[in-house]
Write an enzyme that holds these catalytic residues in place. Structure first.
Site, PDB file in Angstrom:
ATOM      1  N   ARG A  92      54.045  23.646  30.077  1.00  0.00           N
ATOM      2  CA  ARG A  92      53.572  24.389  28.969  1.00  0.00           C
ATOM      3  C   ARG A  92      54.188  24.263  27.558  1.00  0.00           C
ATOM      4  NH1 ARG A  92      56.731  28.120  33.269  1.00  0.00           N
ATOM      5  NH2 ARG A  92      55.211  27.606  34.009  1.00  0.00           N
ATOM      6  N   ASP A  95      57.494  28.791  27.090  1.00  0.00           N
ATOM      7  CA  ASP A  95      57.260  29.887  27.798  1.00  0.00           C
ATOM      8  C   ASP A  95      59.077  30.470  27.341  1.00  0.00           C
ATOM      9  OD1 ASP A  95      57.946  30.961  30.178  1.00  0.00           O
ATOM     10  OD2 ASP A  95      58.600  29.531  31.354  1.00  0.00           O
ATOM     11  N   ASP A  97      61.187  34.074  28.304  1.00  0.00           N
ATOM     12  CA  ASP A  97      61.315  34.996  29.103  1.00  0.00           C
ATOM     13  C   ASP A  97      61.828  35.984  29.012  1.00  0.00           C
ATOM     14  OD1 ASP A  97      59.344  34.180  30.790  1.00  0.00           O
ATOM     15  OD2 ASP A  97      60.922  32.276  31.478  1.00  0.00           O
TER      16      ASP A  97
END
Length: 151
Positions: A92, A95, A97
């Protein structure tokens, strides 16, 4: 207006990671102001074969709700070219979070994020940034969680 809440966000990339993490941090700084940044860590891809990741944890204060913050993080991932078609275990560009939103506990929002206690690439930079912070469920410091981590 809501009182500011300190949040912690895990940031990772294994596609042009330095540039993507730098761009993401700059966008977060533009919107939220001063950031606290952990060191960068290189770690192998988890659950799939791919280039190593660079990971860090970013902390800042916000008056946005967790839902608003989730949407903003998702927008940043999309702007970085994040391709979600490969599933959870894939390379990716970015990312992001939400790990902690103050001391809020909410299973639906995944707060605190379960990856804190699951992955070294999340826990170690969080421990660097906030060693004395208490995990909102266990009440144990992040430094102690890292000390006993066996992942």
């Amino acid at each position: 207006m809501n009182a500011p809440v300190r949040v912690y966000v895990s940031a990772g990339s294994n596609i042009d990671p330095r540039a993507n993490l730098e761009t993401a941090c700059e966008a977060l700084k533009q919107h939220y102001g001063e950031l606290e940044l952990s060191p960068l860590y290189q770690s192998p891809a988890e659950g799939f074969s791919g280039p190593d990741f660079l990971n860090r944890v970013v902390s800042f204060e916000t008056t946005e709700s967790p839902g608003e913050l989730h949407r903003r993080l998702s927008e940043l991932e999309t702007r970085a070219g994040r391709d979600r078609s490969g599933g959870k275990f894939s390379s990716r560009t970015l990312d992001l979070d939400l790990l902690l939103y103050g001391d809020r506990v909410d299973a639906t929002l995944k707060l605190p994020h379960p990856d804190i206690e699951r992955y070294a690439f999340v826990l170690k930079p969080l421990a660097d940034l906030a060693p004395d912070l208490l995990h909102p469920v266990s009440g144990v410091t992040i430094a102690e969680l890292w000390r006993v981590f066996s992942g």
